[in-house]
Design a protein around this motif. Structure first.
Motif, PDB file in Angstrom:
ATOM      1  N   ARG A  82       0.878  -1.180   0.000  1.00 39.54           N
ATOM      2  CA  ARG A  82       0.000   0.000   0.000  1.00 39.54           C
ATOM      3  C   ARG A  82       0.913   1.227   0.000  1.00 39.54           C
ATOM      4  NH1 ARG A  82      -3.157  -1.047   5.379  1.00 39.54           N
ATOM      5  NH2 ARG A  82      -0.978  -1.442   5.949  1.00 39.54           N
ATOM      6  N   VAL A  83       0.839   2.011  -1.070  1.00 35.24           N
ATOM      7  CA  VAL A  83       1.854   3.044  -1.302  1.00 35.24           C
ATOM      8  C   VAL A  83       1.206   4.407  -1.532  1.00 35.24           C
ATOM      9  CG1 VAL A  83       3.851   3.722  -2.710  1.00 35.24           C
ATOM     10  CG2 VAL A  83       3.336   1.297  -2.376  1.00 35.24           C
ATOM     11  N   GLY A  84       1.845   5.421  -0.966  1.00 37.93           N
ATOM     12  CA  GLY A  84       1.479   6.810  -1.223  1.00 37.93           C
ATOM     13  C   GLY A  84       2.673   7.558  -1.786  1.00 37.93           C
ATOM     14  N   LEU A  85       2.418   8.618  -2.508  1.00 37.58           N
ATOM     15  CA  LEU A  85       3.468   9.421  -3.130  1.00 37.58           C
ATOM     16  C   LEU A  85       3.159  10.891  -2.864  1.00 37.58           C
ATOM     17  CD1 LEU A  85       5.964   9.703  -4.961  1.00 37.58           C
ATOM     18  CD2 LEU A  85       4.444   9.510  -6.941  1.00 37.58           C
ATOM     19  N   LEU A  86       4.023  11.534  -2.076  1.00 39.12           N
ATOM     20  CA  LEU A  86       3.840  12.944  -1.728  1.00 39.12           C
ATOM     21  C   LEU A  86       4.808  13.797  -2.531  1.00 39.12           C
ATOM     22  CD1 LEU A  86       2.770  15.308  -0.022  1.00 39.12           C
ATOM     23  CD2 LEU A  86       4.438  14.675   1.742  1.00 39.12           C
ATOM     24  N   ASP A  87       4.277  14.720  -3.292  1.00 40.16           N
ATOM     25  CA  ASP A  87       5.081  15.661  -4.073  1.00 40.16           C
ATOM     26  C   ASP A  87       5.360  16.876  -3.193  1.00 40.16           C
ATOM     27  OD1 ASP A  87       6.268  17.274  -5.934  1.00 40.16           O
ATOM     28  OD2 ASP A  87       4.692  17.088  -7.442  1.00 40.16           O
ATOM     29  N   LYS A 122      -1.569   6.193  -4.092  1.00 40.01           N
ATOM     30  CA  LYS A 122      -2.248   7.409  -3.661  1.00 40.01           C
ATOM     31  C   LYS A 122      -1.265   8.571  -3.709  1.00 40.01           C
ATOM     32  CE  LYS A 122      -5.289   4.918  -0.463  1.00 40.01           C
ATOM     33  NZ  LYS A 122      -5.743   4.793   0.943  1.00 40.01           N
ATOM     34  N   THR A 123      -1.687   9.691  -4.268  1.00 43.31           N
ATOM     35  CA  THR A 123      -0.763  10.813  -4.437  1.00 43.31           C
ATOM     36  C   THR A 123      -1.362  12.123  -3.940  1.00 43.31           C
ATOM     37  OG1 THR A 123      -1.496  11.540  -6.646  1.00 43.31           O
ATOM     38  CG2 THR A 123       0.032   9.684  -6.562  1.00 43.31           C
ATOM     39  N   MET A 124      -0.469  13.022  -3.521  1.00 43.07           N
ATOM     40  CA  MET A 124      -0.884  14.378  -3.166  1.00 43.07           C
ATOM     41  C   MET A 124       0.201  15.334  -3.641  1.00 43.07           C
ATOM     42  SD  MET A 124      -3.054  16.489  -2.171  1.00 43.07           S
ATOM     43  CE  MET A 124      -4.259  15.229  -1.739  1.00 43.07           C
ATOM     44  N   SER A 125      -0.234  16.456  -4.216  1.00 49.00           N
ATOM     45  CA  SER A 125       0.694  17.425  -4.786  1.00 49.00           C
ATOM     46  C   SER A 125       0.051  18.805  -4.816  1.00 49.00           C
ATOM     47  CB  SER A 125       1.075  17.001  -6.216  1.00 49.00           C
ATOM     48  OG  SER A 125       1.810  18.016  -6.875  1.00 49.00           O
ATOM     49  N   MET A 126       0.895  19.822  -4.690  1.00 48.40           N
ATOM     50  CA  MET A 126       0.416  21.184  -4.863  1.00 48.40           C
ATOM     51  C   MET A 126      -0.112  21.392  -6.284  1.00 48.40           C
ATOM     52  SD  MET A 126      -0.228  24.126  -3.655  1.00 48.40           S
ATOM     53  CE  MET A 126       0.507  23.947  -2.039  1.00 48.40           C
ATOM     54  N   GLY A 127       0.339  20.565  -7.215  1.00 50.91           N
ATOM     55  CA  GLY A 127      -0.127  20.662  -8.597  1.00 50.91           C
ATOM     56  C   GLY A 127      -1.609  20.406  -8.753  1.00 50.91           C
ATOM     57  N   TYR A 128      -2.241  19.740  -7.788  1.00 52.41           N
ATOM     58  CA  TYR A 128      -3.688  19.519  -7.838  1.00 52.41           C
ATOM     59  C   TYR A 128      -4.458  20.735  -7.348  1.00 52.41           C
ATOM     60  CZ  TYR A 128      -2.113  14.648  -7.975  1.00 52.41           C
ATOM     61  OH  TYR A 128      -1.482  13.466  -8.292  1.00 52.41           O
ATOM     62  N   LEU A 129      -3.796  21.614  -6.631  1.00 52.29           N
ATOM     63  CA  LEU A 129      -4.476  22.719  -5.965  1.00 52.29           C
ATOM     64  C   LEU A 129      -4.287  24.055  -6.669  1.00 52.29           C
ATOM     65  CD1 LEU A 129      -3.416  21.623  -2.386  1.00 52.29           C
ATOM     66  CD2 LEU A 129      -5.664  21.333  -3.418  1.00 52.29           C
ATOM     67  N   VAL A 130      -3.402  24.107  -7.645  1.00 53.90           N
ATOM     68  CA  VAL A 130      -3.200  25.313  -8.440  1.00 53.90           C
ATOM     69  C   VAL A 130      -3.241  24.927  -9.912  1.00 53.90           C
ATOM     70  CG1 VAL A 130      -1.813  26.455  -6.665  1.00 53.90           C
ATOM     71  CG2 VAL A 130      -0.680  25.088  -8.412  1.00 53.90           C
ATOM     72  N   GLY A 131      -3.447  25.902 -10.776  1.00 52.12           N
ATOM     73  CA  GLY A 131      -3.465  25.632 -12.201  1.00 52.12           C
ATOM     74  C   GLY A 131      -2.112  25.164 -12.713  1.00 52.12           C
ATOM     75  N   GLU A 132      -2.132  24.405 -13.796  1.00 43.50           N
ATOM     76  CA  GLU A 132      -0.890  23.847 -14.341  1.00 43.50           C
ATOM     77  C   GLU A 132       0.110  24.930 -14.722  1.00 43.50           C
ATOM     78  OE1 GLU A 132       0.571  20.819 -17.941  1.00 43.50           O
ATOM     79  OE2 GLU A 132      -1.564  21.217 -17.599  1.00 43.50           O
ATOM     80  N   ASP A 133      -0.395  26.054 -15.204  1.00 42.30           N
ATOM     81  CA  ASP A 133       0.490  27.137 -15.634  1.00 42.30           C
ATOM     82  C   ASP A 133       0.616  28.248 -14.594  1.00 42.30           C
ATOM     83  OD1 ASP A 133       0.843  25.862 -18.100  1.00 42.30           O
ATOM     84  OD2 ASP A 133      -0.969  26.794 -18.928  1.00 42.30           O
ATOM     85  N   ALA A 134      -0.014  28.072 -13.448  1.00 42.10           N
ATOM     86  CA  ALA A 134      -0.006  29.127 -12.433  1.00 42.10           C
ATOM     87  C   ALA A 134       1.238  29.013 -11.554  1.00 42.10           C
ATOM     88  CB  ALA A 134      -1.261  29.040 -11.566  1.00 42.10           C
TER      89      ALA A 134
END
Length: 300
Positions: A82-87, A122-134
């Motif tokens: 069971r694996v998670g990946l935190l960016d 399972k992953t979590m990243s700031m990239g999910y919370l802001v726009g790709e180009d922001a």
């Protein structure tokens, strides 16, 4: 603006506004107390519902650290873990692209972020919370607040391994992670080139200072394999990282070639361990995952 991001970002702003210096306000005599982090190294703690944490670092950008992180995490998942990946790279998140994920994370009943999942990870990243180009144009305090939320306010829901894709450098973010979390081991990634090894050595020494065991070094882009004739060219030098690992008295976890298949599949959001599960190139990552898992189990 994304609803979840507004809530996420507003919460950070309010905390920063209410307590801009991180000074506790529970004193009644009007005198501020000194925060624990300013009195010395804070006590490390385990992350709830996570058995082992592995940090993947290079202390330098552009050496393929995120690709190693993503493929190692997926390879561990293919082992049945069971694996998670935190960016943890707030300014330049790569995991959403590498894992072919996008969108706003939902909130659980406990008001925690629910990770996005793909390839069994399972992953979590700031990239999910802001726009790709922001751009994330934040100062240090805001970055630390965001990092705290990505660490402690995510519903991981039981993991054998959490792989943390560390940002480049050895600054505030790295110290926050290594001084506050119990990290069971670190993987250091470097190319054979001397200019990359300079920073890799700094990363190794940083882990030593904060008492994080270095599991080993991964030599990435060890050689270029021609897709037509399979000729091998040592573009970045020959075995520089392997030689340095011997000097530092650490293990070599793997030597990964610079292959077109890795680049093309990564750009398409498909880790090579998924695109070519039984291939010779993906075997490098599978072997790294197997070695890391074995080392941590032996330590346990």
């Amino acid at each position: 603006m994304i609803r979840g991001y507004r809530r996420f970002s507003t919460r950070i702003v309010l905390r920063s506004h209410e307590n801009p210096l991180g000074i506790p306000r529970n004193r009644t005599d009007g005198k501020p107390t000194i925060p624990r982090m300013q009195r010395g190294i804070p006590e490390k703690r385990k992350l709830p519902n996570v058995d082992k944490i592995v940090a993947v670092s290079s202390a330098k950008g552009g050496v393929g650290k995120s690709t190693v992180s993503a493929n190692t995490a997926v390879a561990l998942a293919l082992q049945g873990k069971r694996v998670g990946l935190l960016d943890a790279d707030i300014f330049g998140p790569s995991i959403p692209k590498l894992m072919n994920l996008q969108g706003e994370p939902r909130l659980s009943k406990n008001n925690r972020l629910i990770p996005l999942s793909n390839y069994g990870v399972k992953t979590m990243s700031m990239g999910y919370l802001v726009g790709e180009d922001a751009p994330v144009a934040w100062r240090g305090l805001m970055v630390m607040k965001a990092l705290q939320q990505l660490i402690y306010e995510v519903e991981w829901d039981g993991l054998d391994y959490l792989v943390i894709d560390m940002p480049p450098g050895t600054g505030d973010t790295q110290l926050t992670l290594t001084q506050q979390l119990v990290i069971d081991g670190a993987i250091v990634v470097s190319t054979p080139q001397d200019i990359a090894l300079i920073d890799a050595i700094k990363g190794i020494n940083m882990f030593h200072k904060v008492h994080v065991p270095v599991l080993g070094l991964v030599q990435n882009m060890s050689m270029f394999v021609c897709p037509n004739c399979n000729h091998e060219s040592h573009i970045f030098g020959s075995d520089g990282a392997i030689k340095e690992a011997k000097k530092q008295n650490i293990d070599v976890l793997g030597s990964i070639p610079l292959a077109e298949a890795i680049c093309l599949n990564s750009d398409n959001g498909i880790p090579i361990v998924i695109a070519d599960k039984t291939g010779t190139i993906s075997k490098h990552y599978r072997d790294i995952a197997a070695t890391v898992s074995k080392k941590l189990e032996e330590e346990n």
